[in-house]
Design an enzyme around this catalytic site. Structure first.
Site, PDB file in Angstrom:
ATOM      1  CB  SER A   2      -0.959  -0.047   1.193  1.00 52.25           C
ATOM      2  OG  SER A   2      -2.008   0.872   1.043  1.00 52.25           O
ATOM      3  CG  LEU A   3       2.653   4.939   2.848  1.00 54.75           C
ATOM      4  CD1 LEU A   3       2.635   6.119   1.894  1.00 54.75           C
ATOM      5  CD2 LEU A   3       2.487   5.392   4.284  1.00 54.75           C
TER       6      LEU A   3
END
Length: 626
Positions: free
Chosen positions: A95-96
């Site tokens: 994700s991030l």
């Protein structure tokens, strides 16, 4: 988590650091995550790989530090720290962490220290991001919490601790600010390292098509692996993800990977290597490190693995023992493999090799075609005439349990034709008309068999008994409707699911004999003779939709066309061994001339109930044909 600080605030060793690591795997957390969240990962990799996780400011031991609000505040210091680590760097980010990983890899490239490989997970490719999202500072706690729940990233035990929940929400809001401000930038930036992207097919936050854009940002070899599940699919697929990473952690990139995103011929992303054990009971055994075998990939052919010169069966069993785990992993990836050049000269040699590859033998039930028995559960692949082609099918798709693994061996190759064709039934499912799939998904398929002494196998052969009561008991136990017909005939009807899910990979597949045994797959002359002899509803085999609705000629034509489009073939050579995952791949046979001796063994039985059938199996009413 058992781990230790690496000597730098940015990195946390998840286990004791090896003295001379052959590679370092760097794990970058998702929004709101920390290094501690990767604690379990250390157990899935060999001891000579160093496993470190990044610790962002404001997390764990760095709780008192000011959190970052821009990705540059994380990427630049991390790149400078990683630059000083000796040996190959493999960077995984979720994700991030995936966007951060891209920026770290880019900065390492500028610093003259390119990563060995980059693994973005559950994130849209940076150049596909568009402005317009709400600033996280505008989101109240309830909204942040709802987003976490929607993505499946909030552990249940956090909900019962308000103080801990507040910390998680604040950490996520901070990291969401990093994501909010992140831009790929106007300059086209390409990494020069290999790239393997992961994503969940049901991720509500990151559509699969945006994950599939990652290869556009690398000039190195690349692949995209889409797995079942949502944003945190990794929780359910730790064996698959870590097995894929292990296969890339060797001294070289796996051969056969082209320097571009390589979808299959129907546009489906290649599947990840998985754990080698095809099992439906309990957790799979964790593989050791995987040594990459050479594999030849060509359009229209099954993957081929050539073996070195092996003088005898003993040497061949030793070679298979060493490489068994990778072979099984590659089998789950491709669905079928052809191993070329083994010293297989007879059924005994084949049985010895079978015993290396198969953990549990599987029975051949409700027999439908003639086979020769060579003993020790070794059979001829079929004894049907050379001029009769065998359509693609999954073995025993009509039974309540079936072999998960088929192994074919070539003792004598025909002079022409005779290939054992294979087709990835993931591709077949994707190629079929959506409305047709939906109908089969809703109703399943119906198989009707009429047993005669003079046509096909008699019921005594198919059921392995001459006792009618044994047949009736078997049918009752296996959810098959049956009725005795004529002087010594039998009619059976059973409903089964046409679409199932592979119990290990999570792939949904087309798994049935609906076209194989349809009257519309017969040659017209043969169909006419059978109908004239036995009546329109008395032919030996026929199929229908699971609700009894007629399965028409156009529908069967569409199914056979999908099989044909996915079909792969390779001419047999003596010493060839073909592995077929019976759930991921269908198999068939071409017509041939000359002498052909192909043997088959079956193993790793799988229960239909473990394959998430879309329709429950049932015995259908069997009535005497008119």
């Amino acid at each position: 988590m058992t781990g230790e600080r690496s000597g730098d605030a940015w990195l946390w060793d998840l286990r004791r650091r090896p003295r001379n690591p052959r590679a370092t795997l760097v794990l970058l957390p998702h929004a709101g995550g920390s290094a501690q969240g990767y604690g379990e990962w250390a157990h899935w990799f060999p001891e000579d790989v160093r496993i470190v996780a990044a610790q962002y400011p404001g997390r764990g031991p760095r709780y008192g530090e000011t959190p970052a609000t821009r990705i540059e505040q994380l990427a630049q210091p991390l790149a400078e720290v990683l630059r000083e680590i000796d040996g190959p760097l493999h960077i995984f980010g979720h994700s991030l962490g995936a966007h951060l990983g891209f920026e770290v890899c880019w900065r390492l490239k500028l610093l003259g220290r390119s990563a060995a490989a980059f693994y973005p997970s559950a994130a849209a490719a940076p150049h596909t991001l568009r402005p317009g999202r709400r600033h996280p500072g505008e989101l109240d706690d309830a909204t942040v919490l709802a987003q976490l729940r929607e993505r499946g990233g909030l552990p249940d035990d956090v909900l019962g601790h308000p103080e801990l929940l507040d910390m998680v929400i604040e950490a996520c809001r901070t990291d969401m600010a990093v994501t909010y401000h992140y831009r790929y930038g106007p300059m086209r930036r390409l990494l020069d390292c290999p790239l393997l992207a992961f994503g969940g097919r049901s991720d509500v936050a990151v559509p699969a098509e945006l994950v599939e854009r990652w290869p556009e940002l690398s000039t190195g070899p690349n692949e995209v692996h889409l797995l079942s599940g949502g944003h945190f699919y990794v929780h359910d697929h730790m064996p698959l993800v870590t097995a894929a990473l292990r296969s890339w952690l060797g001294p070289r990139i796996p051969p056969g990977l082209p320097h571009r995103h390589r979808p299959d011929q129907h546009g489906q992303a290649l599947r990840a290597p998985s754990v080698p054990r095809l099992t439906t009971s309990g957790a799979p055994t964790m593989p050791d490190d995987m040594v990459t075998l050479p594999i030849e990939l060509a359009i229209g052919k099954p993957p081929i693995i050539p073996v070195p010169d092996l003088p005898d069966v003993v040497a061949a069993t030793e070679w298979l023992t060493v490489h068994k785990r990778e072979l099984r992993a590659q089998l789950l990836r491709h669905g079928h493999l052809l191993i070329r050049g083994l010293p297989i000269t007879d059924a005994d040699a084949f049985a010895a090799l079978r015993d290396v590859l198969v953990d549990e033998r599987a029975a051949y039930k409700e027999k439908a075609t003639p086979r020769s028995n060579y003993g020790s559960d070794i059979f001829s692949s079929t004894d049907l005439p050379a001029a009769q082609p065998i359509h693609l099918h999954n073995e025993n798709s009509y039974t309540l349990d079936f072999p998960g693994l088929l192994i074919f061996a070539c003792i004598a190759a025909p002079s022409a034709g005779g290939a054992t064709t294979v087709a990835d039934v993931r591709e077949v499912l994707q190629a079929l008309p959506a409305d047709l799939v939906q109908k089969f998904r809703a109703t399943g398929w119906l198989l009707t068999r009429n047993y005669y002494r003079a046509a096909g196998l008699p019921w005594t052969t198919s059921f392995g008994t001459e006792n009618r009561e044994d047949v009736e008991a078997y049918c009752a136990n296996q959810l098959i409707g049956c009725i005795w017909t004529g002087e010594d005939g039998l009619r059976t009807v059973q409903r089964r699911s046409a679409v199932v899910t592979h119990p290990v990979t999570g792939d949904e597949v087309w798994f049935n004999h609906a076209a194989f045994w349809s009257r519309w797959s017969l040659e017209e002359e043969v169909r006419d003779v059978l109908e004239l002899t036995f009546g329109a509803d008395g032919i030996p085999f026929d199929t229908a939709h699971g609700d009894g609705a007629t399965l028409g000629e156009e529908e069967i034509r569409a199914i056979n066309a999908a099989y044909a489009a996915a079909s792969r073939r390779e001419r047999w050579q003596p010493g060839d061994l073909m592995l077929v995952d019976n759930i991921l791949s269908a198999h068939g046979r071409e017509t041939f001339s000359g002498s052909r001796k192909i043997l088959v063994a079956m193993g790793e039985p799988v229960l239909l109930a473990d394959c998430s059938p879309t329709v429950e199996p049932a015995a259908a009413a069997a009535t005497a044909s008119h």
